[in-house]
Design a protein around this motif. Structure first.
Motif, PDB file in Angstrom:
ATOM      1  N   THR A  63       0.851  -1.187   0.000  1.00 40.08           N
ATOM      2  CA  THR A  63       0.000   0.000   0.000  1.00 40.08           C
ATOM      3  C   THR A  63       0.886   1.235   0.000  1.00 40.08           C
ATOM      4  OG1 THR A  63      -0.115   0.132   2.426  1.00 40.08           O
ATOM      5  CG2 THR A  63      -1.867  -1.141   1.303  1.00 40.08           C
ATOM      6  N   ALA A  64       0.288   2.395  -0.264  1.00 42.14           N
ATOM      7  CA  ALA A  64       1.025   3.656  -0.282  1.00 42.14           C
ATOM      8  C   ALA A  64       0.109   4.764   0.212  1.00 42.14           C
ATOM      9  CB  ALA A  64       1.508   3.958  -1.698  1.00 42.14           C
ATOM     10  N   PRO A  65       0.664   5.845   0.788  1.00 43.93           N
ATOM     11  CA  PRO A  65      -0.174   6.953   1.246  1.00 43.93           C
ATOM     12  C   PRO A  65      -0.905   7.606   0.066  1.00 43.93           C
ATOM     13  CG  PRO A  65       2.074   7.154   2.086  1.00 43.93           C
ATOM     14  CD  PRO A  65       2.102   6.085   1.051  1.00 43.93           C
ATOM     15  N   LEU A  66      -2.116   8.035   0.300  1.00 45.52           N
ATOM     16  CA  LEU A  66      -2.890   8.695  -0.742  1.00 45.52           C
ATOM     17  C   LEU A  66      -2.129   9.880  -1.337  1.00 45.52           C
ATOM     18  CD1 LEU A  66      -5.580   9.151  -2.315  1.00 45.52           C
ATOM     19  CD2 LEU A  66      -6.197  10.725  -0.462  1.00 45.52           C
ATOM     20  N   GLU A  67      -1.416  10.622  -0.493  1.00 48.96           N
ATOM     21  CA  GLU A  67      -0.707  11.807  -0.978  1.00 48.96           C
ATOM     22  C   GLU A  67       0.262  11.451  -2.105  1.00 48.96           C
ATOM     23  OE1 GLU A  67       1.431  15.776   0.849  1.00 48.96           O
ATOM     24  OE2 GLU A  67       1.420  13.935   2.046  1.00 48.96           O
ATOM     25  N   ARG A  68       0.965  10.330  -1.956  1.00 52.00           N
ATOM     26  CA  ARG A  68       1.883   9.866  -3.002  1.00 52.00           C
ATOM     27  C   ARG A  68       1.122   9.582  -4.285  1.00 52.00           C
ATOM     28  NH1 ARG A  68       3.103   5.054  -5.351  1.00 52.00           N
ATOM     29  NH2 ARG A  68       5.273   4.630  -5.941  1.00 52.00           N
ATOM     30  N   GLU A  69      -0.010   8.903  -4.158  1.00 49.78           N
ATOM     31  CA  GLU A  69      -0.799   8.534  -5.330  1.00 49.78           C
ATOM     32  C   GLU A  69      -1.396   9.755  -6.018  1.00 49.78           C
ATOM     33  OE1 GLU A  69      -0.810   5.122  -6.313  1.00 49.78           O
ATOM     34  OE2 GLU A  69       0.799   5.439  -4.858  1.00 49.78           O
ATOM     35  N   LEU A  70      -1.775  10.750  -5.236  1.00 49.08           N
ATOM     36  CA  LEU A  70      -2.308  11.989  -5.809  1.00 49.08           C
ATOM     37  C   LEU A  70      -1.244  12.713  -6.624  1.00 49.08           C
ATOM     38  CD1 LEU A  70      -4.542  13.581  -3.019  1.00 49.08           C
ATOM     39  CD2 LEU A  70      -5.269  12.977  -5.338  1.00 49.08           C
ATOM     40  N   ASN A  71      -0.006  12.706  -6.145  1.00 47.91           N
ATOM     41  CA  ASN A  71       1.081  13.361  -6.867  1.00 47.91           C
ATOM     42  C   ASN A  71       1.303  12.714  -8.234  1.00 47.91           C
ATOM     43  OD1 ASN A  71       1.578  15.227  -4.842  1.00 47.91           O
ATOM     44  ND2 ASN A  71       3.097  13.939  -3.823  1.00 47.91           N
ATOM     45  N   ILE A  72       1.209  11.385  -8.272  1.00 43.78           N
ATOM     46  CA  ILE A  72       1.343  10.664  -9.542  1.00 43.78           C
ATOM     47  C   ILE A  72       0.218  11.070 -10.497  1.00 43.78           C
ATOM     48  CG2 ILE A  72       1.303   8.386 -10.636  1.00 43.78           C
ATOM     49  CD1 ILE A  72       2.349   7.273  -7.934  1.00 43.78           C
ATOM     50  N   VAL A  73      -1.006  11.096  -9.966  1.00 44.95           N
ATOM     51  CA  VAL A  73      -2.169  11.418 -10.799  1.00 44.95           C
ATOM     52  C   VAL A  73      -2.115  12.854 -11.307  1.00 44.95           C
ATOM     53  CG1 VAL A  73      -4.676  11.808 -10.671  1.00 44.95           C
ATOM     54  CG2 VAL A  73      -3.700   9.637  -9.913  1.00 44.95           C
ATOM     55  N   ARG A  74      -1.612  13.756 -10.480  1.00 40.33           N
ATOM     56  CA  ARG A  74      -1.483  15.158 -10.927  1.00 40.33           C
ATOM     57  C   ARG A  74      -0.527  15.256 -12.108  1.00 40.33           C
ATOM     58  NH1 ARG A  74      -2.063  16.632  -5.120  1.00 40.33           N
ATOM     59  NH2 ARG A  74      -4.010  17.805  -4.937  1.00 40.33           N
ATOM     60  N   ASP A  75       0.600  14.526 -12.027  1.00 43.77           N
ATOM     61  CA  ASP A  75       1.537  14.510 -13.159  1.00 43.77           C
ATOM     62  C   ASP A  75       0.866  13.911 -14.393  1.00 43.77           C
ATOM     63  OD1 ASP A  75       3.733  15.721 -11.963  1.00 43.77           O
ATOM     64  OD2 ASP A  75       4.546  13.839 -11.205  1.00 43.77           O
ATOM     65  N   TYR A  76       0.139  12.825 -14.184  1.00 44.86           N
ATOM     66  CA  TYR A  76      -0.556  12.160 -15.296  1.00 44.86           C
ATOM     67  C   TYR A  76      -1.550  13.106 -15.974  1.00 44.86           C
ATOM     68  CZ  TYR A  76      -3.930   9.114 -17.634  1.00 44.86           C
ATOM     69  OH  TYR A  76      -4.770   8.556 -18.556  1.00 44.86           O
ATOM     70  N   LEU A  77      -2.343  13.802 -15.178  1.00 41.79           N
ATOM     71  CA  LEU A  77      -3.359  14.697 -15.734  1.00 41.79           C
ATOM     72  C   LEU A  77      -2.732  15.927 -16.390  1.00 41.79           C
ATOM     73  CD1 LEU A  77      -6.097  14.369 -12.975  1.00 41.79           C
ATOM     74  CD2 LEU A  77      -6.256  13.594 -15.348  1.00 41.79           C
ATOM     75  N   GLU A  78      -1.586  16.377 -15.878  1.00 47.65           N
ATOM     76  CA  GLU A  78      -0.878  17.479 -16.529  1.00 47.65           C
ATOM     77  C   GLU A  78      -0.433  17.071 -17.931  1.00 47.65           C
ATOM     78  OE1 GLU A  78      -0.080  20.690 -15.833  1.00 47.65           O
ATOM     79  OE2 GLU A  78      -1.444  20.580 -14.128  1.00 47.65           O
ATOM     80  N   LEU A  79       0.035  15.829 -18.061  1.00 45.39           N
ATOM     81  CA  LEU A  79       0.441  15.337 -19.375  1.00 45.39           C
ATOM     82  C   LEU A  79      -0.761  15.190 -20.306  1.00 45.39           C
ATOM     83  CD1 LEU A  79       3.100  12.657 -18.371  1.00 45.39           C
ATOM     84  CD2 LEU A  79       3.511  14.705 -19.752  1.00 45.39           C
ATOM     85  N   GLU A  80      -1.864  14.684 -19.778  1.00 41.21           N
ATOM     86  CA  GLU A  80      -3.064  14.534 -20.607  1.00 41.21           C
ATOM     87  C   GLU A  80      -3.617  15.898 -21.017  1.00 41.21           C
ATOM     88  OE1 GLU A  80      -3.242  11.899 -21.988  1.00 41.21           O
ATOM     89  OE2 GLU A  80      -4.565  10.451 -21.040  1.00 41.21           O
ATOM     90  N   HIS A  81      -3.378  16.899 -20.187  1.00 47.69           N
ATOM     91  CA  HIS A  81      -3.867  18.240 -20.502  1.00 47.69           C
ATOM     92  C   HIS A  81      -3.169  18.799 -21.745  1.00 47.69           C
ATOM     93  CE1 HIS A  81      -4.855  22.555 -19.909  1.00 47.69           C
ATOM     94  NE2 HIS A  81      -5.939  22.058 -19.358  1.00 47.69           N
ATOM     95  N   ILE A  82      -1.929  18.375 -21.985  1.00 49.73           N
ATOM     96  CA  ILE A  82      -1.227  18.792 -23.203  1.00 49.73           C
ATOM     97  C   ILE A  82      -1.997  18.298 -24.424  1.00 49.73           C
ATOM     98  CG2 ILE A  82       0.908  18.584 -24.547  1.00 49.73           C
ATOM     99  CD1 ILE A  82       2.384  18.118 -21.889  1.00 49.73           C
ATOM    100  N   ARG A  83      -2.497  17.069 -24.330  1.00 51.89           N
ATOM    101  CA  ARG A  83      -3.207  16.449 -25.456  1.00 51.89           C
ATOM    102  C   ARG A  83      -4.616  16.997 -25.613  1.00 51.89           C
ATOM    103  NH1 ARG A  83      -5.487  10.768 -26.350  1.00 51.89           N
ATOM    104  NH2 ARG A  83      -5.237  10.428 -24.109  1.00 51.89           N
ATOM    105  N   PHE A  84      -5.337  17.130 -24.487  1.00 47.81           N
ATOM    106  CA  PHE A  84      -6.746  17.524 -24.550  1.00 47.81           C
ATOM    107  C   PHE A  84      -6.964  19.031 -24.454  1.00 47.81           C
ATOM    108  CE2 PHE A  84      -7.100  13.082 -23.209  1.00 47.81           C
ATOM    109  CZ  PHE A  84      -8.120  12.628 -24.024  1.00 47.81           C
TER     110      PHE A  84
END
Length: 203
Positions: A63-84
């Motif tokens: 398992t991992a702290p939610l905060e770590r997982e949120l940081n990953i998702v923020r990076d992911y969504l920033e990359l998707e924002h370039i496309r969309f």
């Protein structure tokens, strides 16, 4: 001991890995930015690097702290924002008290990726991704909502759903649940994970 070994192997097998289509799309987006916006291209390379590193580390974590997982998702969504671009809007409704909650690594990433693939990308005008994290009574709720409409869903319809169900069962037994459904009165789909507060199955 054998049962614990089997559980560990099962968890390693079904942990989410980054979709190769996402990597391909990200690299294409970065290539387009190299001349147009070099600074954003450098930032995008860092974001992609963070996601890939986190994906590799996920195999070592139960398992991992939610905060770590949120940081990953923020990076992911920033990359998707370039496309969309403006077709992708993101909202966060995160109770700060939940940031230390332990969750399966890369699970949130998987749910958000599914929301992009099956929701936002199919909408002509794009839409919204909303991530909600709250405590409710003795349970923790992590919800990903996205614009779109869910026609039907089966357990075999996509790795993300199957992976999420299996990982929750292995870690929390019957104490956790996962559901995905259309939200009443709106053109939104909701994927919800409910799990005990910082509890992991030990037997």
């Amino acid at each position: 001991k054998l049962e614990n070994t089997v559980k560990e192997l099962e968890l390693k097998t079904i942990k989410s890995h980054i979709n190769p289509h996402f990597i391909f799309n990200s690299l294409n987006s970065i290539r387009a930015l190299v001349d147009e916006n070099p600074e954003r291209a450098r930032k995008a390379i860092t974001e992609l690097s963070n996601i890939l590193r986190s994906s590799m580390q996920a195999e070592k974590l139960e398992t991992a702290p939610l905060e770590r997982e949120l940081n990953i998702v923020r990076d992911y969504l920033e990359l998707e924002h370039i496309r969309f671009e403006d077709r992708l809007r993101v909202e966060y409704n995160i109770d700060e008290d939940t940031l230390d909650q332990q969750v399966p690594p890369m699970m949130l990433q998987t749910l958000v990726e599914n929301a992009i693939k099956h929701g936002i990308s199919k909408q002509m005008n794009g839409g919204c991704i909303r991530i909600v994290s709250v405590f409710r009574d003795d349970f923790y709720e992590l919800t990903v909502q996205n614009s779109g409409h869910l026609e039907s869903v089966t357990r075999n319809e996509g790795f993300g759903i199957t992976s999420t169900l299996n990982r929750l069962k292995l870690l929390f037994g019957s104490k956790a649940s996962f559901s995905i459904s259309n939200m009443n009165g709106s053109n939104m789909v909701e994927a919800k994970v409910v799990m005990p507060v910082n509890y992991i199955l030990t037997s």
